[in-house]
Enzyme design. Structure first.
Site, mmCIF file in Angstrom:
data_model
loop_
_atom_site.group_PDB
_atom_site.id
_atom_site.type_symbol
_atom_site.label_atom_id
_atom_site.label_comp_id
_atom_site.label_asym_id
_atom_site.label_seq_id
_atom_site.Cartn_x
_atom_site.Cartn_y
_atom_site.Cartn_z
ATOM 1 N N GLY A 277 81.635 71.004 73.413
ATOM 2 C CA GLY A 277 81.901 72.418 73.166
ATOM 3 C C GLY A 277 83.360 72.729 72.879
ATOM 4 O O GLY A 277 84.267 72.088 73.401
ATOM 5 N N HIS B 288 78.208 73.961 71.283
ATOM 6 C CA HIS B 288 78.539 75.374 71.127
ATOM 7 C C HIS B 288 80.026 75.579 70.854
ATOM 8 O O HIS B 288 80.889 74.901 71.398
ATOM 9 C CB HIS B 288 78.124 76.168 72.375
ATOM 10 C CG HIS B 288 78.734 75.652 73.650
ATOM 11 N ND1 HIS B 288 79.950 76.063 74.120
ATOM 12 C CD2 HIS B 288 78.271 74.752 74.542
ATOM 13 C CE1 HIS B 288 80.222 75.468 75.256
ATOM 14 N NE2 HIS B 288 79.216 74.647 75.542
ATOM 15 N N ASP B 289 80.293 76.506 69.937
ATOM 16 C CA ASP B 289 81.644 76.969 69.614
ATOM 17 C C ASP B 289 82.512 75.918 68.930
ATOM 18 O O ASP B 289 83.727 76.067 68.849
ATOM 19 C CB ASP B 289 82.356 77.488 70.873
ATOM 20 C CG ASP B 289 81.535 78.539 71.598
ATOM 21 O OD1 ASP B 289 81.362 79.638 71.052
ATOM 22 O OD2 ASP B 289 81.022 78.251 72.697
#
Length: 265
Positions: free
Chosen positions: A140, A122-123
């Site tokens: 992440g 994520h991200d």
């Protein structure tokens, strides 16, 4: 014009698929997915979540794109995965959507070559013209600049940044930020040199390459502190014609390096 969708594929109502897209057997496309012109999706892929894919991408079989993040704090928020144009994504890759605590978007730029079994958590933010060899694993909030090459089985710790034109050797483990142009190797990774051959192939002039060599010397060869290195690097445009942009990129990266992680040494 209607997209070429194999009869066994499942495309949810609401998905926005350009008429020139090809979707292979047994692939599943979720209702919030958008896929741009000329993109091909192989067999047995799952593309879900709020995922936007641009033009002329080649997505091979057995990929999972847009699944929820592997983050216990995630609670179903409509975060995104955004993939640009002309990317190649080989088999068994897993790209997760973003998280509310990290900008809510996982983003991949244009013209990237991503080999099998790559994970983007994520991200993660990936620039343009990168190459990720097999089994590169990004935790992440990792940021990867343009023209970066990751060797096979490279593992990048969360929140780490890799500057443009950098490179890692096979099985490298990055715990610290890697400045632009640097080549690293090891577990944990340490700086070994600068990516001079890559710069030559991209058309860097001899003057610009000489400036990168001088930056390498200031950062890694002369025993200077990071602050002293930055002062010396700031003086380089007066010595090397055309190096202003490269020096500015390096200084910006160093000034924003995490004081907790530091840079690879």
């Amino acid at each position: 014009m209607n997209p070429s969708i194999h009869p066994t594929a499942l495309v949810a109502p609401g998905a926005q698929i350009d008429g020139t897209v090809e979707i292979g057997p047994y692939t599943v496309i979720g209702p919030h997915v958008k896929i741009g012109a000329g993109t091909t999706v192989g067999a047995h892929c799952v593309i879900e979540g709020h995922t936007t894919i641009g033009r002329d991408n080649r997505i091979f079989q057995f990929n999972s794109l847009g699944a929820v993040p592997q983050d216990k704090k995630y609670a179903g928020e409509p975060c995104e995965l955004v993939i640009g144009d002309r990317n190649t994504i080989r088999e068994f890759c897993t790209f997760n959507i973003g998280s509310p605590g990290g900008g809510a978007v996982t983003r991949v730029g244009d013209d990237n070559w991503i080999m099998a079994y790559v994970h983007l958590a994520h991200d993660v933010l990936v620039g343009n013209h990168t190459i990720f060899a097999n089994n590169s694993q990004l935790a992440g909030h990792v940021e990867v600049g343009d023209w970066v090459i990751l060797g096979g089985f490279t593992v990048v710790h969360q929140f780490v940044r890799i500057g443009a034109h950098g490179m890692t050797a096979m099985c490298s483990l990055l715990f610290a930020d890697q400045p632009p142009f640097v080549m690293s190797q090891g577990q944990p990774a340490g700086a070994r040199s600068m990516n001079f051959e890559g710069l030559r192939r991209r058309g860097f002039s001899p003057e610009r390459i000489a400036a990168v060599k001088a930056m390498h010397k200031a950062l890694y060869r002369d025993g200077l502190t990071l602050e002293e290195s930055q002062k010396r690097i700031a003086e380089l445009p007066g010595r090397f014609v055309g190096s202003e942009g490269d020096v500015a990129m390096m200084l910006d990266f160093l000034r924003t390096a995490s004081p907790q992680r530091g840079i690879v040494r």
